[in-house]
Design a protein around this motif. Structure first.
Motif, PDB file in Angstrom:
ATOM      1  N   TRP A  13       0.736  -1.107  -0.025  1.00  0.00           N
ATOM      2  CA  TRP A  13       0.116  -0.101  -0.057  1.00  0.00           C
ATOM      3  C   TRP A  13       0.947   1.183  -0.188  1.00  0.00           C
ATOM      4  CZ3 TRP A  13      -0.787  -3.106   4.748  1.00  0.00           C
ATOM      5  CH2 TRP A  13       0.189  -2.500   5.713  1.00  0.00           C
ATOM      6  N   TYR A  15       0.679   5.731   0.837  1.00  0.00           N
ATOM      7  CA  TYR A  15      -0.361   6.854   1.401  1.00  0.00           C
ATOM      8  C   TYR A  15       0.246   8.227   0.872  1.00  0.00           C
ATOM      9  CZ  TYR A  15      -3.661   3.919   3.571  1.00  0.00           C
ATOM     10  OH  TYR A  15      -4.569   2.559   3.968  1.00  0.00           O
ATOM     11  N   ARG A  16      -0.586   8.884   0.601  1.00  0.00           N
ATOM     12  CA  ARG A  16       0.215  10.427   0.336  1.00  0.00           C
ATOM     13  C   ARG A  16      -0.497  11.379   1.478  1.00  0.00           C
ATOM     14  NH1 ARG A  16       4.217  12.937  -2.137  1.00  0.00           N
ATOM     15  NH2 ARG A  16       3.735  11.437  -3.912  1.00  0.00           N
ATOM     16  N   PHE A  17       0.445  12.102   2.274  1.00  0.00           N
ATOM     17  CA  PHE A  17      -0.048  12.794   3.276  1.00  0.00           C
ATOM     18  C   PHE A  17       0.028  14.410   2.864  1.00  0.00           C
ATOM     19  CE2 PHE A  17       0.840   8.905   5.389  1.00  0.00           C
ATOM     20  CZ  PHE A  17       0.077   8.799   6.395  1.00  0.00           C
ATOM     21  N   ARG A  23      -4.750  12.971   7.807  1.00  0.00           N
ATOM     22  CA  ARG A  23      -5.023  11.669   7.135  1.00  0.00           C
ATOM     23  C   ARG A  23      -4.433  11.391   5.795  1.00  0.00           C
ATOM     24  NH1 ARG A  23      -9.860   9.136   7.817  1.00  0.00           N
ATOM     25  NH2 ARG A  23     -10.587  10.473   8.982  1.00  0.00           N
ATOM     26  N   GLY A  24      -3.926  10.348   5.673  1.00  0.00           N
ATOM     27  CA  GLY A  24      -3.400   9.822   4.334  1.00  0.00           C
ATOM     28  C   GLY A  24      -4.379   9.551   3.143  1.00  0.00           C
ATOM     29  N   GLU A  25      -4.078   9.886   1.996  1.00  0.00           N
ATOM     30  CA  GLU A  25      -4.749   9.598   1.002  1.00  0.00           C
ATOM     31  C   GLU A  25      -4.185   8.447   0.420  1.00  0.00           C
ATOM     32  OE1 GLU A  25      -4.514  12.984  -1.938  1.00  0.00           O
ATOM     33  OE2 GLU A  25      -5.396  14.340  -0.446  1.00  0.00           O
ATOM     34  N   ARG A  26      -4.917   7.328   0.287  1.00  0.00           N
ATOM     35  CA  ARG A  26      -4.450   6.064  -0.252  1.00  0.00           C
ATOM     36  C   ARG A  26      -4.302   6.064  -1.864  1.00  0.00           C
ATOM     37  NH1 ARG A  26      -5.735   0.541   1.548  1.00  0.00           N
ATOM     38  NH2 ARG A  26      -4.481  -0.870   0.081  1.00  0.00           N
ATOM     39  N   TRP A  44       4.077   7.485   2.482  1.00  0.00           N
ATOM     40  CA  TRP A  44       4.392   6.234   2.991  1.00  0.00           C
ATOM     41  C   TRP A  44       4.331   5.383   2.187  1.00  0.00           C
ATOM     42  CZ3 TRP A  44       0.838   3.243   6.896  1.00  0.00           C
ATOM     43  CH2 TRP A  44       1.535   2.116   7.384  1.00  0.00           C
ATOM     44  N   LYS A 133      -1.715   0.857   9.712  1.00  0.00           N
ATOM     45  CA  LYS A 133      -2.495   1.406   8.300  1.00  0.00           C
ATOM     46  C   LYS A 133      -4.097   1.522   8.959  1.00  0.00           C
ATOM     47  CE  LYS A 133      -4.255  -0.988   4.470  1.00  0.00           C
ATOM     48  NZ  LYS A 133      -5.568  -1.211   4.789  1.00  0.00           N
ATOM     49  N   GLU A 137      -6.254   5.414   8.995  1.00  0.00           N
ATOM     50  CA  GLU A 137      -7.454   5.490   8.255  1.00  0.00           C
ATOM     51  C   GLU A 137      -8.268   5.815   9.241  1.00  0.00           C
ATOM     52  OE1 GLU A 137      -7.982   1.908   6.042  1.00  0.00           O
ATOM     53  OE2 GLU A 137      -6.596   2.518   4.404  1.00  0.00           O
ATOM     54  N   PRO A 140      -6.534  10.023  11.890  1.00  0.00           N
ATOM     55  CA  PRO A 140      -5.405  10.687  11.294  1.00  0.00           C
ATOM     56  C   PRO A 140      -4.573  11.811  12.376  1.00  0.00           C
ATOM     57  CG  PRO A 140      -7.218  11.830  10.766  1.00  0.00           C
ATOM     58  CD  PRO A 140      -7.984  10.731  11.445  1.00  0.00           C
TER      59      PRO A 140
END
Length: 330
Positions: A13, A15-17, A23-26, A44, A133, A137, A140
């Motif tokens: 996976w 994630y963009r923060f 909160r991270g964007e998947r 990440w 993880k 989600e 955050p």
């Protein structure tokens, strides 16, 4: 999960923060590779070492020094933390999991933390990293990569606390049986528990030593905020390390108690065999004497020779019993 993507091979996976957001964007598994190289915020990236293309992917998307790249692609089974002014990288201990259950098998998480990216790799699925993880989600709170690193170690500590409680319950059951009737039969069950406790304590002591060393560094020798993180993590891990050590000591004492019971039972068996030998030795001498094929053997010509020899046997046993009684063996 995508382990066969031609664009992002080995991706578990990502994630963009964004700036100012916890909160991270998947990032979708089907996203193009350029998505990982955007400059906005931080990333990440979690990868599987089971894919042979993973090391090449890391080199392609991350500008990391050779030692950090070697850490991410290694299969080391020893905790390690290396720091400099720009990054932190190393190997953390964790617990493996399968698709349907949690295990007590120790696994390893390799990581690199900079101010723009945190890259983690593993060979097998791990308990704590999956909980991290789920946490990002649901709740955050990661503003920097170093915050995510701290969350990983905290989740490992929580996983370890749960495992300690599980092992303690198992040890309580064994302890009740050890001090019962057949406690020596629990040695096979105790061995894997002791092995797990010893390994955990060893890896925890190593990790604590590394964190203390990092916390003692100067501010300009480590990334910003890492010293505070290392101090907080040291306090957390020291608490659970004491619990693991106490569990190890209880298991050791139980092992010694089982060995003591086994030794007592062995001595009791030897005592019984010694008594049987002492009682049977005089009759053996009598039968050996009358069994000699020599001339002029006493009682050989009479009609009651066997009966008289039997009386001698009983008398010899009574004599042996009297001697043992007088010297305090019976």
């Amino acid at each position: 999960m995508n382990l066969v993507s031609p664009e992002i091979p080995g991706l578990v996976w990502a994630y963009r923060f964004r700036p100012g957001q916890g909160r991270g964007e998947r990032i979708s598994a089907d996203a193009p590779l350029e998505t990982l190289t955007e400059s906005e915020g931080w990333l990440w990236l979690h990868l599987a070492l089971s894919d042979a293309r993973t090391p090449a992917l890391i080199q392609k998307i991350c500008d990391l020094p050779p030692d950090a790249l070697a850490t991410l692609s290694s299969h080391d089974t020893q905790a390690a933390i290396t720091t400099d002014e720009a990054m932190v990288h190393g190997t953390l201990v964790d617990f493996e999991r399968t698709f349907d259950q949690m295990t007590k098998t120790i696994g390893w998480l390799h990581f690199v933390v900079t101010d723009k990216v945190i890259v983690t790799t593993r060979l097998h699925p791990l308990r704590s990293i999956d909980r991290v993880k789920a946490a990002i989600e649901k709740n955050p709170r990661c503003l920097r990569p170093i915050d995510l690193f701290e969350m990983m170690v905290i989740e490992f500590q929580r996983t370890l606390i749960g495992l300690v409680l599980e092992l303690t319950e198992e040890l309580n059951v064994i302890e009740d049986e050890v001090y019962g009737e057949a406690g020596h039969n629990d040695q096979p069950r105790l061995a894997p528990l002791r092995r797990t406790a010893v390994r955990l304590h060893r890896h925890l002591r190593t990790l604590l030593a590394l964190l203390r060393r990092a916390a003692a560094s100067d501010e300009d020798e480590v990334p910003t905020g890492f010293i505070d993180v290392a101090e907080r993590l040291t306090d957390r891990l020291e608490t659970v390390d004491r619990d693991v050590f106490a569990l190890q000591e209880r298991a050791r004492l139980l092992h010694e108690e089982i060995d003591s019971k086994l030794s007592s039972e062995t001595n009791r068996h030897l005592y019984i065999l010694s008594l049987m030998t002492a009682f049977l030795l005089p009759p053996t001498l009598v039968t050996g004497f009358f069994g000699m094929n020599t001339s002029d053997l006493p009682l050989a010509g009479g009609i009651h020779g066997t009966l008289i020899a039997g009386v001698f046997i009983v008398m010899s046993m009574a004599f042996a019993w009297t001697i043992l009684k007088r010297i305090g063996i019976l």
